[in-house]
Structure formats: structure tokens, C-alpha cells
Write an enzyme that holds these catalytic residues in place. Structure first.
Site, PDB file in Angstrom:
ATOM      1  N   LYS A  56       0.831  -1.209   0.000  1.00 40.22           N
ATOM      2  CA  LYS A  56       0.000   0.000   0.000  1.00 40.22           C
ATOM      3  C   LYS A  56       0.862   1.254   0.000  1.00 40.22           C
ATOM      4  O   LYS A  56       0.601   2.213  -0.746  1.00 40.22           O
ATOM      5  CB  LYS A  56      -0.930  -0.010   1.213  1.00 40.22           C
ATOM      6  CG  LYS A  56      -2.034  -1.053   1.122  1.00 40.22           C
ATOM      7  CD  LYS A  56      -2.872  -1.070   2.386  1.00 40.22           C
ATOM      8  CE  LYS A  56      -3.983  -2.103   2.280  1.00 40.22           C
ATOM      9  NZ  LYS A  56      -4.838  -2.123   3.503  1.00 40.22           N
ATOM     10  N   GLY A  73      -0.430   1.066   6.361  1.00 44.00           N
ATOM     11  CA  GLY A  73      -0.812   0.235   7.504  1.00 44.00           C
ATOM     12  C   GLY A  73      -1.910  -0.741   7.129  1.00 44.00           C
ATOM     13  O   GLY A  73      -2.712  -0.486   6.230  1.00 44.00           O
ATOM     14  N   ASP A  74      -1.936  -1.866   7.835  1.00 41.56           N
ATOM     15  CA  ASP A  74      -2.998  -2.841   7.646  1.00 41.56           C
ATOM     16  C   ASP A  74      -3.175  -3.618   8.946  1.00 41.56           C
ATOM     17  O   ASP A  74      -2.187  -3.950   9.613  1.00 41.56           O
ATOM     18  CB  ASP A  74      -2.687  -3.798   6.501  1.00 41.56           C
ATOM     19  CG  ASP A  74      -3.924  -4.533   6.032  1.00 41.56           C
ATOM     20  OD1 ASP A  74      -4.649  -3.974   5.195  1.00 41.56           O
ATOM     21  OD2 ASP A  74      -4.182  -5.641   6.524  1.00 41.56           O
ATOM     22  N   THR A  75      -4.434  -3.901   9.291  1.00 37.79           N
ATOM     23  CA  THR A  75      -4.739  -4.613  10.530  1.00 37.79           C
ATOM     24  C   THR A  75      -5.606  -5.824  10.228  1.00 37.79           C
ATOM     25  O   THR A  75      -6.547  -5.735   9.439  1.00 37.79           O
ATOM     26  CB  THR A  75      -5.481  -3.690  11.526  1.00 37.79           C
ATOM     27  OG1 THR A  75      -4.656  -2.564  11.827  1.00 37.79           O
ATOM     28  CG2 THR A  75      -5.805  -4.424  12.821  1.00 37.79           C
TER      29      THR A  75
END
Length: 196
Positions: A56, A73-75
Site C-alpha cells: 500500500k 498500515g494494515d490490521t
């Protein structure tokens, strides 16, 4: 001193709010990276969130934003039986996710990438334990509308806090951005001549 221009490559309002604790001024350019092919690869949950955050950030950087520092960011939520839960597609999927988390411990992983002329990625992990949830508990929570833009179908900072028995680790990581770790990683990334 050179002024650094920062871009957040995420549409998450929670990440935006938390990033402002560290960087008061930045632009928001949501990434257009297609996650689906990565989701089908045989990656561990840690590898997946780190790779997603990297891709990303890279996509935004290479799409006309060279000369900036892009933050991706990624969760994801990792269920007790090691399934990866992203954002639910519908009410049925959200119900399934919350049922799987009921009365058990699960992990919340957030991958973060700082991307410029070089890049740095890291993963933060927090353990969350839910109270046992009845179908009525779950349906009442679904009726709030809160679960449908959140990994694992809950938001710990909202009505979802009523589902949580205990937490081990960084609370803000569960919200979607590990601010304390990020501050230290960023300071090291840009050197002592940066914004701190």
C-alpha cells in the site's frame, strides 16, 4: 533543516486520528493496491499484514509521490484457530467472526511500513480476550452498525469495548495503529535531524 512531507496511505479515520499524535500535518492518499491476490497466498498472518502495509505504501509512493515519506498500515484479527479475519463483507460474515472470537483469546496484528527512498516495515501484536457472547449479544452489537468497516468485525474504541474481557499489549494497535512503536521506528528511520 529539510522539511519532510508525509502521506498516510490509508482511508481509516482511526489511523488518521492516531497518526496526528505523532505527525500533526500530513496528507491522506488512500492506496489503490488490490489486496485479493495477496490474501490467496500461503503467508503467515504476520507476513500478510507486513506485506499489505508495504504494498500500500509503495503503490502510493510510486504513483507520483516520490520525495515524500509514505506510511502504510494494515490490521487483521487472527482467530483462536489461526484464521485471518479482515473487514466483514456482510452481516452473516460479521456474526460468524464474532461467534468464533466469543469467550476466547485472539491476536490483533497491525503491519506498518514507512516508505521513502528506503523502506522499513514492522508488525505489532496484541492479545485480546472476549467475554462469552450469546447470539443476542452479537446481534445487539451488529445492530449498532459499528462492525462493518473494522477487521474482525469489532471496534475496541466504541461499542465493541463491551465485548472485551481483557487485553495484553498495545491498546492502540487494536484500534489500528501502534503509535508508541511507530514513533520510535520513525525517529530511527529519519534520523535525529527529523521532526522530533
Amino acid at each position: 533543516m529539510e522539511t519532510k512531507r508525509f502521506i498516510l496511505a490509508s482511508r481509516s479515520p482511526r489511523r488518521r486520528e492516531l497518526l496526528r499524535l505523532i505527525i500533526p500535518e500530513f496528507s491522506v492518499v488512500p492506496s489503490q493496491f488490490d489486496e485479493e491476490p495477496l490474501m490467496k497466498q500461503c503467508l503467515s498472518p504476520e507476513q500478510l499484514v507486513e506485506k499489505l502495509s508495504f504494498e500500500k505504501a509503495q503503490e502510493v509512493f510510486l504513483n507520483g509521490n516520490q520525495g515524500t515519506i509514505v506510511i502504510g498500515g494494515d490490521t487483521v484479527v487472527v482467530s483462536p484457530d489461526n484464521c485471518i479475519f479482515g473487514i466483514p463483507k456482510n452481516q452473516e460474515e460479521a456474526f460468524h467472526m464474532l461467534s468464533a472470537l466469543s469467550g476466547k483469546a485472539h491476536r490483533v496484528l497491525t503491519g506498518v511500513t514507512i516508505y521513502g527512498q528506503i523502506s522499513r516495515s514492522f508488525v505489532s501484536s496484541t492479545e485480546v480476550v472476549f467475554f462469552p457472547l450469546s447470539p443476542q449479544d452479537i446481534n445487539e452489537y451488529l445492530d449498532t452498525g459499528e462492525p462493518f468497516d473494522k477487521a474482525g468485525a469489532y471496534g475496541i474504541q466504541g461499542y465493541g469495548s463491551t465485548l472485551v474481557k481483557e487485553i495484553h499489549g498495545d491498546y492502540f494497535n487494536v484500534v489500528g495503529f501502534p503509535v508508541a512503536r511507530f514513533k520510535r521506528e520513525l525517529r530511527d528511520f529519519i534520523g535525529n535531524g527529523g521532526i522530533f
